[in-house]
Write a protein that holds these residues in place. Structure first.
Motif, PDB file in Angstrom:
ATOM      1  N   THR A 216       0.781  -1.242   0.024  1.00  0.00           N
ATOM      2  CA  THR A 216      -0.204   0.076  -0.011  1.00  0.00           C
ATOM      3  C   THR A 216       0.890   1.147   0.177  1.00  0.00           C
ATOM      4  O   THR A 216       0.332   2.282  -0.743  1.00  0.00           O
ATOM      5  N   GLY A 217       2.164   1.121   0.536  1.00  0.00           N
ATOM      6  CA  GLY A 217       2.682   2.266   0.792  1.00  0.00           C
ATOM      7  C   GLY A 217       2.215   3.382   1.638  1.00  0.00           C
ATOM      8  O   GLY A 217       2.620   4.651   1.456  1.00  0.00           O
ATOM      9  N   LEU A 218       1.235   3.026   2.420  1.00  0.00           N
ATOM     10  CA  LEU A 218       0.659   3.985   3.454  1.00  0.00           C
ATOM     11  C   LEU A 218       1.519   4.303   4.554  1.00  0.00           C
ATOM     12  O   LEU A 218       2.253   3.366   4.987  1.00  0.00           O
ATOM     13  N   ARG A 219       1.158   5.255   5.467  1.00  0.00           N
ATOM     14  CA  ARG A 219       1.901   5.776   6.787  1.00  0.00           C
ATOM     15  C   ARG A 219       1.233   4.922   7.728  1.00  0.00           C
ATOM     16  O   ARG A 219       0.026   4.432   7.456  1.00  0.00           O
ATOM     17  N   ILE A 220       1.980   4.539   8.780  1.00  0.00           N
ATOM     18  CA  ILE A 220       1.356   4.006   9.887  1.00  0.00           C
ATOM     19  C   ILE A 220       0.397   4.524  10.638  1.00  0.00           C
ATOM     20  O   ILE A 220      -0.667   3.890  10.721  1.00  0.00           O
ATOM     21  N   ARG A 260      -8.838   4.677  -1.533  1.00  0.00           N
ATOM     22  CA  ARG A 260      -7.451   4.435  -2.148  1.00  0.00           C
ATOM     23  C   ARG A 260      -7.787   3.107  -2.597  1.00  0.00           C
ATOM     24  O   ARG A 260      -8.333   2.088  -1.730  1.00  0.00           O
ATOM     25  N   THR A 261      -7.632   2.846  -3.948  1.00  0.00           N
ATOM     26  CA  THR A 261      -7.751   1.367  -4.552  1.00  0.00           C
ATOM     27  C   THR A 261      -6.474   0.646  -4.217  1.00  0.00           C
ATOM     28  O   THR A 261      -5.334   1.149  -4.233  1.00  0.00           O
ATOM     29  N   VAL A 262      -6.499  -0.769  -3.643  1.00  0.00           N
ATOM     30  CA  VAL A 262      -5.380  -1.365  -3.352  1.00  0.00           C
ATOM     31  C   VAL A 262      -5.458  -2.780  -4.002  1.00  0.00           C
ATOM     32  O   VAL A 262      -6.499  -3.077  -4.739  1.00  0.00           O
ATOM     33  N   HIS A 263      -4.345  -3.378  -3.914  1.00  0.00           N
ATOM     34  CA  HIS A 263      -4.054  -4.754  -4.628  1.00  0.00           C
ATOM     35  C   HIS A 263      -4.956  -5.739  -3.814  1.00  0.00           C
ATOM     36  O   HIS A 263      -5.237  -5.855  -2.921  1.00  0.00           O
ATOM     37  N   GLU A 264      -5.388  -6.733  -4.765  1.00  0.00           N
ATOM     38  CA  GLU A 264      -5.886  -8.005  -4.118  1.00  0.00           C
ATOM     39  C   GLU A 264      -5.469  -8.520  -3.143  1.00  0.00           C
ATOM     40  O   GLU A 264      -6.069  -9.171  -2.231  1.00  0.00           O
ATOM     41  N   ASP A 265      -4.140  -8.674  -3.128  1.00  0.00           N
ATOM     42  CA  ASP A 265      -3.196  -9.324  -2.093  1.00  0.00           C
ATOM     43  C   ASP A 265      -3.347  -8.538  -0.901  1.00  0.00           C
ATOM     44  O   ASP A 265      -3.381  -9.350   0.340  1.00  0.00           O
ATOM     45  N   VAL A 266      -3.497  -7.218  -0.859  1.00  0.00           N
ATOM     46  CA  VAL A 266      -3.769  -6.560   0.467  1.00  0.00           C
ATOM     47  C   VAL A 266      -5.188  -6.876   0.903  1.00  0.00           C
ATOM     48  O   VAL A 266      -5.376  -7.389   2.196  1.00  0.00           O
ATOM     49  N   ASP A 309      10.176   2.723   6.505  1.00  0.00           N
ATOM     50  CA  ASP A 309      10.924   2.045   5.597  1.00  0.00           C
ATOM     51  C   ASP A 309      10.264   1.114   4.457  1.00  0.00           C
ATOM     52  O   ASP A 309      10.782   1.051   3.411  1.00  0.00           O
ATOM     53  N   LEU A 310       9.198   0.642   5.122  1.00  0.00           N
ATOM     54  CA  LEU A 310       8.266  -0.046   4.068  1.00  0.00           C
ATOM     55  C   LEU A 310       7.509   0.705   2.900  1.00  0.00           C
ATOM     56  O   LEU A 310       7.481   0.240   1.928  1.00  0.00           O
ATOM     57  N   ARG A 311       7.328   1.893   3.548  1.00  0.00           N
ATOM     58  CA  ARG A 311       6.642   2.729   2.536  1.00  0.00           C
ATOM     59  C   ARG A 311       7.652   3.268   1.528  1.00  0.00           C
ATOM     60  O   ARG A 311       7.519   3.319   0.334  1.00  0.00           O
ATOM     61  N   ARG A 312       8.985   3.472   1.994  1.00  0.00           N
ATOM     62  CA  ARG A 312      10.036   3.859   0.957  1.00  0.00           C
ATOM     63  C   ARG A 312      10.467   2.694  -0.144  1.00  0.00           C
ATOM     64  O   ARG A 312      10.702   2.892  -1.009  1.00  0.00           O
ATOM     65  N   LEU A 313      10.099   1.249   0.623  1.00  0.00           N
ATOM     66  CA  LEU A 313      10.316   0.244  -0.252  1.00  0.00           C
ATOM     67  C   LEU A 313       9.427   0.301  -1.593  1.00  0.00           C
ATOM     68  O   LEU A 313       9.497  -0.035  -2.482  1.00  0.00           O
ATOM     69  N   ILE A 331       2.465   5.885  -3.084  1.00  0.00           N
ATOM     70  CA  ILE A 331       2.753   6.086  -1.783  1.00  0.00           C
ATOM     71  C   ILE A 331       1.629   7.161  -1.291  1.00  0.00           C
ATOM     72  O   ILE A 331       1.552   7.454  -0.121  1.00  0.00           O
ATOM     73  N   GLY A 332       0.812   7.629  -2.148  1.00  0.00           N
ATOM     74  CA  GLY A 332      -0.292   8.325  -2.001  1.00  0.00           C
ATOM     75  C   GLY A 332       0.504   9.934  -1.484  1.00  0.00           C
ATOM     76  O   GLY A 332      -0.229  10.704  -0.652  1.00  0.00           O
TER      77      GLY A 332
END
Length: 371
Positions: A216-220, A260-266, A309-313, A331-332
């Motif tokens: 998702t690249g979202l913030r915690i 926000r539209t997200v992937h099916e895996d999410v 850091d996952l957001r950065r990934l 990442i929005g």
């Protein structure tokens, strides 16, 4: 009218009326020329007052009582911060004020700060805001610049409100770009990305947590289920639309939710958690993430990183195949400069394309790690 007499000490005494009290007083000048110039000014003031004109106020200012830091801060809190609804802004500004009080006493006048001198250990004699910087040398220079930026906003407010008529902090008081350390962030390696998904030391919940934020690249703060300071930001099941693969999130510095539209895996992860009876997707506060989840993951993998850091990934995965603009959308973050420096209203169709690209890139680099 004012009169001039030569004093026995050799200078010139000008006897004149004080413009504000109308009491007679003496002023002294080294040369007759200076005394004559001053006499002309006071004679002009007398003439203007006799005819009832206020033009004399244009040539003389009424002396003002020097404002102390304590008085200014009281005004600022009562007339500016009191109107703010963002608790983060209030908390941040008050923290900076406390940092200022650790260096300058409350009874210090605002005007004298820039001229104050103090011997600092081990830096030697410092003046003005260099004293502040030396006192907080144990902090990062970026943090000190942040303090000075917030304090400058307070002093600028005082100038605009005409509480002071001079600059207290200017841009030269802060550390310049060539005095700041380079901002460095974790650059994810393929082997590390592989560990995030497949390391046997991680629990399945840890893997799902990692995947949720990576894809998702979202913030915690945008997905936390508990937020005492900002309950309106809490992310609950009602904010998840399983039919359309959409999340309704309260993004940073916004007072409304964005879809926000997200992937099916999410969505698969969220369905699993809902089926398990979780009250909310992430039913805890940030302190639980900081003190439990992330330390456990770091220990299991053998290297340190944060949820951010996952957001950065996510941005690092998106940028090589999609470019900077789409990495920003992933990442929005609408500001390209922010993405370029710190991370590497979109249609559902476009967001789906971006989400798929991130998943494909993650699959590619993890395969590379095992090749």
């Amino acid at each position: 009218m004012a009169s001039i007499n030569k004093h026995k000490m050799g200078n010139y005494r000008l006897t004149h009326k004080d413009p504000f009290t109308n009491k007679w007083k003496d002023s002294y000048y080294k040369t007759k020329k200076e005394a004559l110039s001053a006499k002309a000014t006071f004679d002009y003031i007398d003439n203007m007052k006799k005819i009832g004109s206020d033009d004399w106020k244009k040539v003389v200012k009424q002396p003002q009582e020097e404002l102390t830091l304590e008085q200014l801060v009281k005004d600022y809190r009562g007339n500016f911060l009191a109107n703010k609804t963002n608790k983060g802004t209030i908390k941040r500004r008050n923290a900076c004020i406390r940092a200022m009080y650790r260096v300058f006493a409350k009874e210090t006048t605002v005007r004298e700060i820039r001229s104050l001198k103090r011997t600092m250990i081990p830096d030697g004699e410092k003046q003005g805001w260099e004293i502040f910087k030396s006192h907080h040398a144990h902090l990062s220079r970026h943090t000190i610049n942040g303090y000075l930026t917030e304090l400058k906003a307070m002093f600028d407010w005082a100038r605009m409100m005409e509480r002071i008529d001079f600059v207290v902090i200017n841009k030269l008081d802060k550390y310049t770009d060539d005095e700041l350390p380079e901002i460095t962030h974790l650059e994810w390696k393929p082997s590390q990305a592989y560990q995030l998904l497949y390391d046997d030391h991680l629990t399945q919940y840890h893997k799902d947590y990692i995947k949720l934020f990576t894809l998702t690249g979202l913030r915690i703060s945008e997905l936390l289920g508990q937020n005492t300071d900002y309950p309106e930001k809490e992310f609950k099941w009602k904010h998840v639309n399983f039919e359309t693969n959409e999340l309704s999130i309260r993004v940073k510095r916004k007072k409304f939710r964005l879809v926000r539209t997200v992937h099916e895996d999410v969505m698969a992860i969220l369905r699993k958690w809902k089926d398990k009876g979780f009250k909310r997707p992430l039913d805890f506060k940030y302190s639980y993430v900081r003190n439990h989840i992330i330390p456990q993951i770091n220990m299991a993998l053998g290297f340190k990183f944060t949820t951010h850091d996952l957001r950065r990934l996510n941005a690092q995965l998106a940028r090589p195949v999609l470019g900077l603009e789409d990495a920003s959308k992933s990442i929005g973050d609408s500001t390209l400069l922010v993405v370029e420096k710190h991370y590497a209203g979109i249609s559902a169709k476009e967001m789906t394309r971006i989400n798929n690209a991130v998943v494909d890139q993650l699959t590619t680099i993890t395969q590379t790690a095992t090749a």
